[in-house]
Enzyme design. Structure first.
Site, PDB file in Angstrom:
ATOM      1  N   GLY A 184      39.631  39.511  37.075  1.00  0.00           N
ATOM      2  CA  GLY A 184      38.195  39.814  37.178  1.00  0.00           C
ATOM      3  C   GLY A 184      37.983  41.316  37.360  1.00  0.00           C
ATOM      4  O   GLY A 184      38.628  41.930  38.199  1.00  0.00           O
ATOM      5  N   ARG A 232      42.077  37.208  31.357  1.00  0.00           N
ATOM      6  CA  ARG A 232      42.980  36.340  32.119  1.00  0.00           C
ATOM      7  C   ARG A 232      43.914  35.752  31.071  1.00  0.00           C
ATOM      8  O   ARG A 232      43.497  34.935  30.254  1.00  0.00           O
ATOM      9  CB  ARG A 232      42.196  35.261  32.853  1.00  0.00           C
ATOM     10  N   ASP A 286      44.917  38.919  42.778  1.00  0.00           N
ATOM     11  CA  ASP A 286      45.991  37.990  43.071  1.00  0.00           C
ATOM     12  C   ASP A 286      46.829  37.591  41.837  1.00  0.00           C
ATOM     13  O   ASP A 286      48.060  37.708  41.837  1.00  0.00           O
ATOM     14  CB  ASP A 286      45.281  36.764  43.680  1.00  0.00           C
ATOM     15  N   THR A 327      39.745  43.805  43.047  1.00  0.00           N
ATOM     16  CA  THR A 327      39.068  42.503  42.999  1.00  0.00           C
ATOM     17  C   THR A 327      37.937  42.515  44.021  1.00  0.00           C
ATOM     18  O   THR A 327      38.102  43.074  45.106  1.00  0.00           O
ATOM     19  CB  THR A 327      40.017  41.318  43.319  1.00  0.00           C
ATOM     20  N   ASP A 385      37.039  40.088  45.674  1.00  0.00           N
ATOM     21  CA  ASP A 385      37.255  39.033  46.677  1.00  0.00           C
ATOM     22  C   ASP A 385      37.859  39.523  47.994  1.00  0.00           C
ATOM     23  O   ASP A 385      37.778  38.826  49.004  1.00  0.00           O
ATOM     24  CB  ASP A 385      38.168  37.938  46.101  1.00  0.00           C
ATOM     25  N   ASP A 407      40.939  39.575  48.826  1.00  0.00           N
ATOM     26  CA  ASP A 407      41.843  38.505  49.265  1.00  0.00           C
ATOM     27  C   ASP A 407      43.321  38.864  49.137  1.00  0.00           C
ATOM     28  O   ASP A 407      44.170  37.991  48.996  1.00  0.00           O
ATOM     29  CB  ASP A 407      41.540  37.216  48.472  1.00  0.00           C
ATOM     30  N   ARG A 466      36.026  33.489  45.609  1.00  0.00           N
ATOM     31  CA  ARG A 466      37.071  32.499  45.325  1.00  0.00           C
ATOM     32  C   ARG A 466      37.428  31.725  46.603  1.00  0.00           C
ATOM     33  O   ARG A 466      36.530  31.151  47.193  1.00  0.00           O
ATOM     34  CB  ARG A 466      38.298  33.189  44.723  1.00  0.00           C
TER      35      ARG A 466
END
Ligand code: F6P
Length: 322
Positions: free
Chosen positions: A14, A75, A106, A129, A131, A133, A175
């Site tokens: 992303g 992706r 990730d 990202t 996110d 994360d 996510r």
């Protein structure tokens, strides 16, 4: 150790605001060290069989502020296969690449880990990202911008929610990780925040929604990865307080776009410069990040272990969810 004369770079997964700033950070630092920089377009797809393009800081500097990624992204299913990775290795050899920099999340780091099993070129990662994360960095590129976008939109929804005395459940991205929800929820005075990392948050929401007297706005921020999700939460609220006027808004991909925040621009520049300098110091298979406001390098296998919402934020959730 082979001298590094030619670095390749790509962005993957992303897109996130700040990726273009990082590209500029890498390009400028590479130029200062007389290193050629080539970009593969469309993430791992481009690495497999794309033709690299030359990158120059003089051109990239004009896009430091822009969201998205000039190198485009994808992706890639093909890179998940050994055959795809072998093809990428041949492509790197054909183009005489000495080192590789990847910007992504990730999935990108999992890809680098797998690729490092068959390719011994030095890889350097930059966390990109929305996110937030990834372990090994307090902030990923794009997270701050995404939270700012979310906040701006939630503020607008509050205006109409207050006008109608409505409950709004607002879904944000992230996510499996609740960082965007926590930051945007606390920053907008939300009445409840639902994140994937907590089951207790829903109990708190129901208690509050049960006694909601319909004389004000009631804002609930729902992380997209929450185990219940906005629709189920809305249904349960209706069951315990049937007269409420309720709407669901999903902010969606608006959170990924727009000019990057000042923080993400600076982070991109810092991490881009760090990535090139780390390669020149002989580092490999590590991600450049920022921990306690210090630049850091973390091995890929530690990066892919999720960046857990920390105890301080969990504590805040308990206080502000009540
Ligand atoms: O990882 C970034 C992210 O925006 C997540 O928050 C979201 O779940 C996902 O990507 C959406 O992916 P796509 O753009 O492929 O629909």
């Amino acid at each position: 150790m082979k001298t590094i004369e030619h670095i390749a770079i790509f962005t993957s997964g992303g897109d996130s605001p700040g990726m273009n700033a990082a590209l500029h950070g890498v390009a400028k630092t590479a130029e200062m060290n007389n290193i050629r920089l080539s970009g593969f377009k469309k993430g791992y797809e481009g690495l497999i069989d794309g033709k690299p393009v030359q990158l120059h800081s003089n051109e990239l500097k004009k896009y430091v502020h822009r969201g998205g990624t000039l190198l485009k992204t994808a992706r890639s299913k093909r890179f998940l296969t050994l055959e795809g990775r072998q093809q990428a290795l041949e492509n790197l050899k054909t183009n005489k690449i000495d080192a590789l920099i990847a910007i992504g999340g990730d999935g990108t780091f999992k890809g680098l880990l797998a690729f490092s099993e068959i390719c011994d070129l030095p890889f350097l990662g930059i966390p990109g990202t929305i996110d937030n994360d990834l372990a090994g960095t307090d902030f990923t590129l794009g997270f701050d911008s995404a939270v700012n976008t979310a906040i701006e939109n939630i503020d607008k929804i509050r205006d109409t929610a207050e006008a109608h005395n409505r409950i709004f459940l607002i879904e944000v991205m992230g996510r499996d990780c609740g960082y965007i929800a926590i930051h945007s929820g606390l920053g907008t005075g939300a009445d409840a925040i639902l994140i994937p990392e907590s089951a207790h948050d829903f109990i708190q929401l129901l208690e509050k929604a049960g006694s909601y007297d319909r004389e004000d706005a009631f804002i609930v921020i729902v992380s997209e990865g929450d185990e219940l999700g906005a629709e189920v939460a809305a249904k349960k609220i209706k069951e315990i307080n049937p007269a409420v006027d309720l709407r669901i808004t999903k902010l969606g991909h608006v959170q990924r776009g727009g000019n990057s925040s000042a923080f993400d621009r600076m982070l991109g520049i810092r991490l881009g410069a760090t990535a090139v300098e780390a390669l020149l110091r002989g580092k490999k298979n590590v991600m450049a990040g920022i921990l306690n406001n210090e630049l850091s390098l973390t091995p890929f296998d530690r990066v892919v272990k999720e960046h857990q919402v920390n105890d301080e934020l969990r504590g805040l959730l308990k206080i502000f969810g009540n």
